[in-house]
Write an enzyme that holds these catalytic residues in place. Structure first.
Site, PDB file in Angstrom:
ATOM      1  N   ASP A 128     -10.737   2.009   4.923  1.00  0.00           N
ATOM      2  CA  ASP A 128      -9.947   3.154   5.358  1.00  0.00           C
ATOM      3  C   ASP A 128     -10.560   4.034   6.433  1.00  0.00           C
ATOM      4  O   ASP A 128      -9.842   4.800   7.085  1.00  0.00           O
ATOM      5  CB  ASP A 128      -9.566   4.004   4.146  1.00  0.00           C
ATOM      6  CG  ASP A 128      -8.533   3.303   3.274  1.00  0.00           C
ATOM      7  OD1 ASP A 128      -7.826   2.423   3.795  1.00  0.00           O
ATOM      8  OD2 ASP A 128      -8.439   3.627   2.079  1.00  0.00           O
TER       9      ASP A 128
ATOM     10  N   TYR B 122      -1.214   5.237   0.145  1.00  0.00           N
ATOM     11  CA  TYR B 122      -2.019   5.789  -0.941  1.00  0.00           C
ATOM     12  C   TYR B 122      -2.479   7.204  -0.625  1.00  0.00           C
ATOM     13  O   TYR B 122      -2.765   7.544   0.518  1.00  0.00           O
ATOM     14  CB  TYR B 122      -3.252   4.911  -1.207  1.00  0.00           C
ATOM     15  CG  TYR B 122      -3.143   4.139  -2.492  1.00  0.00           C
ATOM     16  CD1 TYR B 122      -3.278   4.786  -3.724  1.00  0.00           C
ATOM     17  CD2 TYR B 122      -2.889   2.771  -2.503  1.00  0.00           C
ATOM     18  CE1 TYR B 122      -3.162   4.099  -4.914  1.00  0.00           C
ATOM     19  CE2 TYR B 122      -2.769   2.063  -3.686  1.00  0.00           C
ATOM     20  CZ  TYR B 122      -2.917   2.736  -4.892  1.00  0.00           C
ATOM     21  OH  TYR B 122      -2.800   2.053  -6.076  1.00  0.00           O
TER      22      TYR B 122
END
Length: 744
Positions: free
Chosen positions: A362, A450
């Protein structure tokens, strides 16, 4: 009832804690770690744009063949230089910016990083070198302008399959105004270093589109900086592969394709929405419990410096990776120099190409910049101190993120300590208890589907907790019969794909000084003759300590036993009782490795091999990952394994613990519409282990002691050191305690 005066309680007040050492000016201690201001970002941008040799242009310029600033953030000074300022009063190090520039307008495009300074009025820029190989141009994070061209390419592609999409879903992408499709792009972008090939899957563009895949995916090669040269290399439709869009269309029209027809979309179906449905026994006309600060906050915030109950620290939010703490002290004594989020990864499995390719790393998506506004009363209590953040990421100007970080004190609802001392005659000798109030500093990262909630919690007894809670939408793909081997069906045509979340932290410990040692403590059974009954034997546990003197000895791979006590201590400093002053790391995690060691993409996340690895502190080993790993995990710029490969001595030196936590997530029906946080929170504790002479929370005035009055239980003597009646907005019932027990 709510109180009007609570509106101003988020204002900063003086701290309730004091330090044994003389307090240094807060601005000095925090300022060297403070994120770049908007003015500093403007100054750096203008300075670099003025250099004709760089030939920089706007990031919003439509061509991909351009030189532009991609990222700008604080360049943290070397640790030794920072400590000279913090501990010896030396002048502050030059304030500098780290700048990432993508050079696309040249024969050999490249990524170059610069250090620019001094701020606020820069006069120089110098190339930043990498310990290993420099990043390949193809490893750069995808930009908004590249997404613009991807979207245009999708218009071309979906125009060719317009009939197929409408027949299948009733939705379209090309020239759509109603019942439209959107897309998700998958990473890493290829199968080996130097590629830029992305699987893209189409979804219904409705609320919660992440869980509305339609069974159409394609592989786009977009390595060229000329979008006209981009090509579709593979198409996947309803579990069938095709070498081109044209092949799919031709076979579809000939009836040589197994077709699908999704159920007609029902706008009243609340499947992916937050709209309440179903029955609830909770009264809807009554507000739930709320936190209040009837007399104002007990912590102190000055810019990026915080004090609370003996704790003090500076903080920043790194655009590339997220929240960092610096110069962490308790009662003026340093415990850690840096505790920071490094990387978050989520590796998936599935039967569709998008699912089997999904390996999210990420920081490559600008995880630190995805910290959007926090909602009072939901993301943080209304009484929290909310702070704004600025980021310069894929932009031409600093971007203001309002209320993106919050700080608040809360009660956990569980005592920090308590004891009821029974007299075993229906009464008691005394009752003592201490309310467990903690300080929380929080940000979030919404990395596409998310949402990660990042917390650091500070307890009154010298314990710090690092915690991440996962929520948001699951990553879902089109359901196929084989899909049940890789997840669970959560809708008529949707599979929630299994995945493992891993999060890596850097913990640069300075336990009562920089020269620390590391040992593990386990138990071993001992068997000996009972000294007071020689006919019998005693079996019991005894402590077994193992000194870890090299980096390899202090690297614990997943799958191998991780000792229960992980003890970092100062070998030259002892507490009153003769024990080395120390702290230990305690895990709250059920992480495991995501790929076999050395397998392709695993090479980019070698930190994920170890729940704990301890290395010698080096300024050249600042981070365990980079923004380039996502799109080139095969030849990463930073390989964490290199940090321990030289197997240096780690005894009586400056140590860094690299901590990896995480959990396996097999999606299930209850992940609809969103994954919920209970059971999906992991992290670690930093706990004092003989660092103090006694529990430092004895200094807390939140303690309450109750004793019978003259051995009579009709009256009690109550000792407390905070106001009994805290004022407006609190219960008007005075504190009451009886403590007797009887049969009924």
């Amino acid at each position: 009832m709510w109180c009007h005066f609570l509106i101003f309680l988020a204002a900063v007040s003086t701290a309730g804690a004091t330090c044994h050492q003389k307090r240094e000016p807060a601005g000095q201690r925090g300022s060297i770690f403070a994120d770049l201001t908007a003015d500093e970002m403007h100054a750096v941008r203008d300075f670099l744009m003025s250099k004709p040799q760089l030939r920089l242009s706007s990031s919003r310029k439509e061509t991909l063949k351009k030189n532009s600033i991609f990222l700008m953030e604080l360049h943290v000074p070397k640790k030794g230089d920072a400590l000279k300022t913090l501990d010896k009063g030396h002048a502050k190090p030059k304030r500098e910016a780290r700048v990432v520039v993508t050079f696309g307008d040249q024969l050999r495009p490249n990524i170059t990083e610069y250090i620019v300074g001094p701020l606020p009025k820069p006069t120089y820029y110098k190339r930043r070198t990498f310990k290993g190989k420099p990043p390949k141009f193809e490893s750069r994070p995808i930009s908004q302008m590249e997404y613009h061209h991807v979207t245009n390419k999708l218009q071309e592609i979906t125009k060719k399959v317009y009939r197929i999409l409408v027949d299948t879903t009733g939705f379209s992408f090309h020239n759509c105004t109603d019942r439209c499709l959107t897309f998700s792009d998958i990473a890493p972008r290829g199968l080996e270093s130097g590629e830029r090939r992305t699987w893209i899957m189409l979804q219904k563009f409705v609320e919660g589109y992440f869980i509305h895949p339609i069974g159409f995916e394609f592989l786009l090669n977009h390595k060229s900086l000329d979008p006209a040269e981009w090509e579709v290399e593979k198409v996947w439709y309803n579990d069938q592969y095709f070498d081109s869009v044209e092949e799919l269309v031709e076979k579809y029209e000939k009836g040589e394709v197994t077709k699908i027809k999704l159920p007609d979309h029902d706008d009243d179906d609340l499947y992916s929405t937050y709209i309440p449905r179903g029955e609830s026994s909770t009264r809807a006309n009554v507000q739930g419990p709320k936190l209040v600060q009837p007399q104002g906050p007990r912590y102190r915030v000055e810019k990026n410096f915080v004090e609370y109950a003996g704790w003090s620290f500076a903080f920043r939010v790194r655009s590339s990776a997220g929240l960092q703490l610096f110069d962490l002290r308790f009662n003026g004594e340093r415990v850690a120099y840096e505790i920071s989020l490094q990387e978050a990864a989520a590796f998936y499995s599935g039967s569709t190409p998008a699912a089997m390719q999904t390996k999210y790393i990420d920081a490559g998506w600008g995880m630190g910049t995805e910290d959007f506004e926090l909602a009072p009363g939901i993301d943080c209590p209304e009484i929290a101190t909310f702070l704004d953040l600025y980021h310069y990421y894929d932009t031409d100007r600093p971007v203001l993120y309002k209320n993106a970080l919050c700080i608040f004190e809360m009660t956990t609802g569980v005592p920090l300590r308590r004891h009821f001392n029974s007299n075993f005659k229906g009464g008691y000798n005394f009752y003592g208890g201490l309310e467990n109030n903690v300080l929380v500093i929080r940000t979030t990262s919404t990395v596409y589907n998310y949402d990660y909630i990042w917390d650091f919690l500070f307890y009154q007894n010298g314990v710090m907790e690092a915690k991440v809670s996962a929520t948001g939408y699951i990553h879902a793909t089109f359901f196929t019969p084989d899909g049940l081997n890789h997840g669970a069906r959560v809708y008529s045509y949707v599979l929630g794909n299994l995945h493992t979340h891993l999060v890596n932290y850097k913990v640069d410990l300075d336990i009562a000084g920089r020269d620390n040692s590391f040992e593990t403590i386990e138990l071993k059974y001992e068997n000996f003759t009972n000294p007071w009954s020689p006919r019998h034997s005693i079996v019991q546990s005894r402590l077994h300590r193992t000194q870890r003197t090299t980096e390899r000895e202090a690297a614990f791979p997943f799958g191998k036993h991780l000792p229960r006590y992980l003890h970092f201590y100062n070998p030259t400093k002892k507490n009153r009782w003769g024990h080395h002053k120390g702290y230990r790391i305690q895990f709250n995690s059920h992480a495991y490795s995501v790929l076999p060691q050395g397998w392709k993409e695993e090479v980019g996340i070698t930190w994920s091999r170890y729940p704990l690895a301890v290395t010698r502190q080096k300024d050249s080993e600042m981070t365990s990952s980079t923004i380039y790993t996502q799109n080139d995990p095969w030849e990463p710029v930073v390989s964490f394994e290199d940090y321990i490969r030289d197997n240096e001595n780690i005894d009586k030196t400056d140590l860094v613990a690299w901590v990896t936590v995480g959990f396996l997530h097999i999606p299930h029906s209850e992940d609809i519409p969103n994954t919920s946080t209970p059971g999906n929170s992991v992290g670690f504790f930093l706990r004092p282990f003989n660092f103090f002479d006694e529990d430092p929370s004895v200094a807390s005035r939140d303690t309450v002691i109750v004793r019978p009055h003259k051995n009579s239980f009709s009256k009690v003597d109550t000792d407390r050191w905070t106001p009994e009646l805290a004022g407006y907005c609190m219960s008007n019932k005075p504190f009451h305690y009886n403590g007797t027990y009887r049969e009924v």
